[in-house]
Design a protein around this motif. Structure first.
Motif, PDB file in Angstrom:
ATOM      1  N   ALA A 188       0.803  -1.566  -0.157  1.00 13.47           N
ATOM      2  CA  ALA A 188       0.308  -0.661  -0.048  1.00 13.47           C
ATOM      3  C   ALA A 188       0.876   1.223   0.133  1.00 13.47           C
ATOM      4  O   ALA A 188       0.579   2.373  -0.182  1.00 13.47           O
ATOM      5  N   ASP A 189       2.189   1.241  -0.111  1.00 15.53           N
ATOM      6  CA  ASP A 189       3.010   2.563   0.387  1.00 15.53           C
ATOM      7  C   ASP A 189       3.431   2.654  -0.919  1.00 15.53           C
ATOM      8  O   ASP A 189       4.054   3.688  -0.930  1.00 15.53           O
ATOM      9  N   LYS A 190       3.291   1.556  -1.612  1.00 14.81           N
ATOM     10  CA  LYS A 190       3.009   2.317  -3.357  1.00 14.81           C
ATOM     11  C   LYS A 190       2.282   3.176  -3.935  1.00 14.81           C
ATOM     12  O   LYS A 190       2.614   4.124  -4.913  1.00 14.81           O
ATOM     13  N   LEU A 191       0.850   3.365  -3.370  1.00 14.95           N
ATOM     14  CA  LEU A 191       0.334   4.028  -3.770  1.00 14.95           C
ATOM     15  C   LEU A 191       0.269   5.067  -1.905  1.00 14.95           C
ATOM     16  O   LEU A 191       0.264   5.172  -1.660  1.00 14.95           O
ATOM     17  N   SER A 192      -0.568   6.942  -3.039  1.00 17.22           N
ATOM     18  CA  SER A 192      -1.171   7.458  -2.080  1.00 17.22           C
ATOM     19  C   SER A 192      -2.493   7.333  -1.161  1.00 17.22           C
ATOM     20  O   SER A 192      -2.702   6.049  -1.039  1.00 17.22           O
ATOM     21  N   ARG A 193      -2.176   7.785   0.080  1.00 15.99           N
ATOM     22  CA  ARG A 193      -3.218   7.264   0.941  1.00 15.99           C
ATOM     23  C   ARG A 193      -4.901   7.199  -0.129  1.00 15.99           C
ATOM     24  O   ARG A 193      -5.436   6.497   0.519  1.00 15.99           O
ATOM     25  N   VAL A 203      -0.606  -4.170  10.085  1.00 16.99           N
ATOM     26  CA  VAL A 203       0.095  -4.537  10.964  1.00 16.99           C
ATOM     27  C   VAL A 203      -1.478  -5.341  12.179  1.00 16.99           C
ATOM     28  O   VAL A 203      -1.519  -6.799  12.475  1.00 16.99           O
ATOM     29  N   ASP A 204      -1.639  -4.137  12.888  1.00 12.03           N
ATOM     30  CA  ASP A 204      -2.771  -4.605  13.980  1.00 12.03           C
ATOM     31  C   ASP A 204      -3.810  -5.117  13.570  1.00 12.03           C
ATOM     32  O   ASP A 204      -4.648  -6.083  14.327  1.00 12.03           O
ATOM     33  N   ASP A 205      -4.603  -4.576  12.299  1.00 14.78           N
ATOM     34  CA  ASP A 205      -5.437  -5.164  11.888  1.00 14.78           C
ATOM     35  C   ASP A 205      -5.666  -6.487  11.454  1.00 14.78           C
ATOM     36  O   ASP A 205      -6.064  -7.485  11.639  1.00 14.78           O
ATOM     37  N   LEU A 206      -4.131  -6.768  11.118  1.00 13.62           N
ATOM     38  CA  LEU A 206      -4.245  -8.438  11.280  1.00 13.62           C
ATOM     39  C   LEU A 206      -4.176  -8.982  11.583  1.00 13.62           C
ATOM     40  O   LEU A 206      -4.699 -10.239  12.119  1.00 13.62           O
ATOM     41  N   LYS A 207      -3.933  -8.740  12.425  1.00 13.95           N
ATOM     42  CA  LYS A 207      -3.682  -9.537  14.464  1.00 13.95           C
ATOM     43  C   LYS A 207      -4.464 -10.449  14.604  1.00 13.95           C
ATOM     44  O   LYS A 207      -5.358 -10.910  15.149  1.00 13.95           O
ATOM     45  N   ALA A 208      -5.301  -8.877  14.273  1.00 11.26           N
ATOM     46  CA  ALA A 208      -7.149  -8.734  15.127  1.00 11.26           C
ATOM     47  C   ALA A 208      -7.935 -10.063  14.464  1.00 11.26           C
ATOM     48  O   ALA A 208      -8.320 -10.808  15.275  1.00 11.26           O
ATOM     49  N   LYS A 209      -7.626 -10.429  13.442  1.00  9.28           N
ATOM     50  CA  LYS A 209      -8.354 -11.237  12.171  1.00  9.28           C
ATOM     51  C   LYS A 209      -7.422 -12.218  13.161  1.00  9.28           C
ATOM     52  O   LYS A 209      -8.720 -12.932  13.011  1.00  9.28           O
ATOM     53  N   PHE A 249      -2.801  -3.218   3.042  1.00 11.44           N
ATOM     54  CA  PHE A 249      -0.899  -3.672   4.101  1.00 11.44           C
ATOM     55  C   PHE A 249       0.305  -3.706   3.545  1.00 11.44           C
ATOM     56  O   PHE A 249       0.445  -3.390   2.392  1.00 11.44           O
ATOM     57  N   SER A 250       0.611  -2.524   4.658  1.00 12.02           N
ATOM     58  CA  SER A 250       2.410  -2.680   3.953  1.00 12.02           C
ATOM     59  C   SER A 250       3.692  -3.232   5.093  1.00 12.02           C
ATOM     60  O   SER A 250       3.449  -2.126   6.210  1.00 12.02           O
ATOM     61  N   SER A 251       4.430  -3.633   4.682  1.00  9.97           N
ATOM     62  CA  SER A 251       5.741  -4.212   5.387  1.00  9.97           C
ATOM     63  C   SER A 251       6.127  -2.896   5.203  1.00  9.97           C
ATOM     64  O   SER A 251       7.239  -3.364   6.498  1.00  9.97           O
ATOM     65  N   LEU A 252       6.747  -2.572   4.342  1.00  8.17           N
ATOM     66  CA  LEU A 252       7.447  -1.347   4.793  1.00  8.17           C
ATOM     67  C   LEU A 252       6.751  -0.281   5.075  1.00  8.17           C
ATOM     68  O   LEU A 252       8.491  -0.187   6.611  1.00  8.17           O
TER      69      LEU A 252
END
Length: 217
Positions: free
Chosen positions: A148-153, A189-195, A181-184
């Motif tokens: 997602a970091d490859k795009l603007s918000r 990450v928190d949303d993924l952990k919650a799921k 999601f953006s690993s960079l």
């Protein structure tokens, strides 16, 4: 009360060529799948805060295997073979697809599928194939729109809404959720952990089972 999962304790256990060599049908597991360039390894490493963990699946001979990572005695993450870009014969690709389909349809302890897609190129042919295999088995799917970091918000938000709309139009909104999601940038990450927490340690579990979960650091 369910104890929070400590994803940092994930450790590699084994690799299996097909469902027949997978660990016993005990506990709960969640699988990660995605095209070879979707950032699957990076996402798993970011989730577990271990940037060497998913490298296991990149060693010679393991790239087309089902890789298992243990969180506790009853909880596992599963790294499925990357698909879409491997330079192998058509026969070999078809065999991998059969194994993936078999795993998704027949693995009884599989609770859900995290399906990773490059946010700039979501819902490609292989993505929809995986989505169909899972939903045909009435399995929950969480789409992770990576990089997602490859795009603007604003662009990332638009891409997210577009995928959600396609999922809704396909009548899959009850089974499929979506996030960016953006690993960079370490975002989402928190949303993924919650799921994953909801899948791997549901509130309805008996206390005797939750007591086996590792204490968070």
């Amino acid at each position: 009360m369910t104890i929070a999962i400590n994803f940092h304790k994930a450790k590699y256990t084994l690799s299996a060529p097909s469902i027949r060599e997978c660990p016993p049908e005990e506990g709960i597991e969640v699988a990660f799948a995605g095209r070879s360039n979707a950032g699957k390894s990076s996402a798993i490493n970011t989730l577990t805060n271990n940037h060497k963990l998913a490298r296991v699946s990149k060693t010679p001979g393991r790239t087309q295997l089902i890789n298992f990572f243990e969180l506790s005695a009853t909880q596992r993450l599963v790294d499925l073979p990357g698909y879409g870009y491997a330079k192998v014969s058509r026969e070999q690709k078809e065999q991998w697809q059969r194994y993936l389909s078999e795993y998704l349809r027949e693995r009884q302890c599989l609770k859900g599928l995290v399906l990773l897609m490059d946010i700039r190129h979501p819902l490609q042919e292989f993505d929809t194939t995986m989505l169909n295999w899972a939903t045909e088995s009435n399995m929950a799917v969480h789409i992770l729109l990576t990089k997602a970091d490859k795009l603007s918000r604003g662009q990332a938000g638009s891409a997210l809404m577009a995928v959600k709309k396609e999922i809704k139009n396909a009548g899959l909104a009850d089974l499929v959720s979506v996030q960016t999601f953006s690993s960079l940038k370490n975002t989402g990450v928190d949303d993924l952990k919650a799921k994953l927490q909801g899948w791997l340690a549901p509130e309805s579990d008996e206390q005797s089972e939750t007591e086996e979960l590792p204490e968070p650091q």
